[in-house]
Design a protein around this motif. Structure first.
Motif, PDB file in Angstrom:
ATOM      1  N   ALA A   1      52.949  20.994   3.118  1.00 31.63           N
ATOM      2  CA  ALA A   1      53.413  20.202   3.829  1.00 31.63           C
ATOM      3  C   ALA A   1      54.761  19.622   2.999  1.00 31.63           C
TER       4      ALA A   1
ATOM      5  N   LEU B   1      56.595  16.013   3.216  1.00 30.29           N
ATOM      6  CA  LEU B   1      56.479  14.871   3.672  1.00 30.29           C
ATOM      7  C   LEU B   1      57.702  13.984   3.454  1.00 30.29           C
TER       8      LEU B   1
ATOM      9  N   GLY C   1      55.485   9.344   4.925  1.00 29.16           N
ATOM     10  CA  GLY C   1      54.141  10.098   5.291  1.00 29.16           C
ATOM     11  C   GLY C   1      54.271  11.009   6.364  1.00 29.16           C
ATOM     12  N   GLU C   2      55.270  10.865   7.074  1.00 31.34           N
ATOM     13  CA  GLU C   2      55.389  12.061   8.235  1.00 31.34           C
ATOM     14  C   GLU C   2      56.094  13.291   7.716  1.00 31.34           C
ATOM     15  N   LEU C   3      55.868  14.315   8.513  1.00 28.90           N
ATOM     16  CA  LEU C   3      56.603  15.639   8.256  1.00 28.90           C
ATOM     17  C   LEU C   3      58.029  15.761   8.305  1.00 28.90           C
TER      18      LEU C   3
ATOM     19  N   TYR D   1      47.381  17.655   2.014  1.00 30.72           N
ATOM     20  CA  TYR D   1      47.878  17.353   3.246  1.00 30.72           C
ATOM     21  C   TYR D   1      46.918  16.300   4.021  1.00 30.72           C
TER      22      TYR D   1
ATOM     23  N   CYS E   1      45.740  13.460   2.510  1.00 30.48           N
ATOM     24  CA  CYS E   1      46.651  12.112   2.584  1.00 30.48           C
ATOM     25  C   CYS E   1      46.840  11.450   3.923  1.00 30.48           C
ATOM     26  N   ARG E   2      46.549  12.320   4.781  1.00 30.28           N
ATOM     27  CA  ARG E   2      46.263  11.723   6.111  1.00 30.28           C
ATOM     28  C   ARG E   2      45.375  10.866   6.308  1.00 30.28           C
TER      29      ARG E   2
ATOM     30  N   PRO F   1      49.507  10.659  -1.564  1.00 33.89           N
ATOM     31  CA  PRO F   1      49.975  12.181  -1.871  1.00 33.89           C
ATOM     32  C   PRO F   1      49.583  12.810  -3.050  1.00 33.89           C
TER      33      PRO F   1
END
Length: 460
Positions: A83, A85, A89-91, A158, A161-162, A167
């Motif tokens: 992923a 980021l 923290g968003e993609l 990923y 982290c969510r 991270p």
């Protein structure tokens, strides 16, 4: 938090995903929620539906927590995925499906950049199966979005982290045919520095590290206690391997089955690995190199049996052995030990659906046996996952290898239970379980030997 017993494991395979509650007292799954892992094709490239998975994960955690309060969360996923980021923290870009052919468009350029096999233990693979090729293509094809990347994280991390907001990267996923890991230096590879990615790579943590507690939003939506720890997580094949590293004397081999069949040799004979046959060096949870070979066995099985009704009988088995009904490699091309060969049936005339189903199981066993030979496997062969419940597969594997096969049809191992052990003490000693299967005898061994001779005679 002390006294961790019930661990919720997020287990995302290429085809299916689940959240399992594992009881560490007996190392077994006591409850499971499942869903399909889908790919979306409504954006700039095919990508995993991570928002649907996230809703599934949160809903499953809430459901499981009602039955038994969750003490900790761990994660395991398939490889060849990362992923990208942003700082929030968003993609920055969707999570690419590794079967997309986008990276092939820059194959020549990428081949000039990637490290050699001696550095990375990574064979050159098609599509996006080399994670480095994926990220390189994303950086070149979508430079504006890539400029927003703050962290590159491997796929288990990923999800960790969510859940935790922390991270991280971890070596079992970095060392999984990515081109991103230097085996001897135990550090990022030369590719990472050539392309200026080192500052973007999230810090490396151990698979069993506690990244932190669940975020307030997660606790609110699931009912899980706010201080519930989230563990870093592990690549799925290495999750299957971990319980055996804790319980078995070397040498032995583990065959992890699912969409991919991955054969891993621990303490076996030294072999010069052939990257042209999809052999590679995996890195286990303790940072050790594990010679491995693989093929898309689960995908092959689905293709070969999708139109075959019913089950096989003892008469079907006898007919296949007597008539020599065989399937030679390869059903899925482009990877595995015979990436350029086309599948070929031997003596298929007049065979029934039941007989073809038998021959399919035998084909998968022979492919697995060949993979085990490529990596110098010795000692017992442990089979994990769906194929462990296929009696014809495990019996032919025992016949072909002339070594005992231990089939884990239930109990103390698997990807979910292996990942749950990250929340335990990795120095613990586990009991050995599984059904021991020996060779069924000379007729089966003869079939296996003739399969090998026919395959060899057809050229590699």
């Amino acid at each position: 938090m002390t006294g961790i017993r019930h661990v919720a494991v997020i287990d995302i395979g290429k085809t299916n995903a689940k959240v399992a509650l594992v009881d560490l007292d007996n190392v077994s799954e006591i409850a499971v929620c499942r869903t399909a892992n889908t790919t979306l094709r409504d954006s700039i490239y095919p990508h995993y539906d991570v928002e649907r998975l996230w809703d599934f994960i949160l809903g499953s955690l809430a459901t499981l927590n009602l039955g038994q309060p969750i003490d900790a969360i761990s994660v395991t996923t398939h490889g060849a995925t990362a992923a990208l980021l942003r700082a929030d923290g968003e993609l920055a870009l969707p999570v690419l499906d590794y079967e997309h052919d986008g990276p092939e468009h820059l194959a020549v350029e990428y081949d000039a950049l990637r490290p050699g096999f001696s550095e990375s233990g990574t064979p050159r693979l098609p599509l996006g199966l080399n994670l480095g090729a994926q990220i390189h293509w994303q950086s070149q094809a979508f430079p504006l979005q890539f400029a927003d990347v703050r962290w590159i994280v491997t796929y288990p991390q990923y999800w960790a982290c969510r859940l935790s907001g922390v991270p991280a990267n971890e070596v079992t996923s970095l060392g999984c045919h990515t081109d991103l890991w230097n085996l001897s230096a135990a550090d990022f590879s030369s590719l990472v520095d050539k392309l200026g990615w080192r500052a973007l790579m999230a810090p490396i943590r151990k698979a069993h590290d506690r990244l932190g507690s669940v975020l307030p939003l997660v606790a609110q939506r699931t009912g899980i206690a706010a201080n519930t720890p989230v563990f870093c997580g592990i690549h799925d094949s290495n999750a299957s391997l971990l319980p055996h590293l804790l319980s078995r004397s070397r040498p032995f081999a583990v065959v992890s089955t699912g969409t991919w069949v991955v054969a891993m040799a621990v303490g076996g004979k030294h072999m010069e690995l052939d990257p042209g046959r999809d052999t590679l060096i995996n890195v286990n949870a303790f940072g050790e190199a594990v010679p491995s070979a693989r093929f898309m066995g689960g995908r092959d099985y689905a293709i070969l049996t999708s139109d075959l009704p019913g089950d096989s009988t003892d008469d079907d088995v006898a007919a296949v052995l007597e008539k020599g009904i065989r399937l030679l490699p390869s059903v899925t091309t482009g990877s595995g030990p015979f990436p350029r060969k086309q599948a070929k049936w031997i003596s298929p005339d007049g065979s029934t659906p039941g007989q073809r189903r038998v021959a399919t199981s035998f084909y998968l066993a022979m492919m697995t046996s060949y993979c085990l030979g490529l990596v110098g496997a010795s000692g017992d062969t442990v089979v994990e996952g769906p194929f462990a419940r296929n009696e014809l597969y495990v019996r032919m594997l025992a016949a072909a290898t002339r070594r005992p096969v231990i089939a884990f049809t239930h109990g103390a191992t698997g990807t979910s239970t292996g990942a749950a052990l990250l929340a335990a003490t990795l120095g613990l000693s586990l009991p050995q379980h599984g059904d021991i299967v020996g060779s069924p005898g000379a007729v089966w061994e003869k079939y296996g030997k003739e399969w090998e001779d026919l395959q060899r005679g057809s050229g590699d």
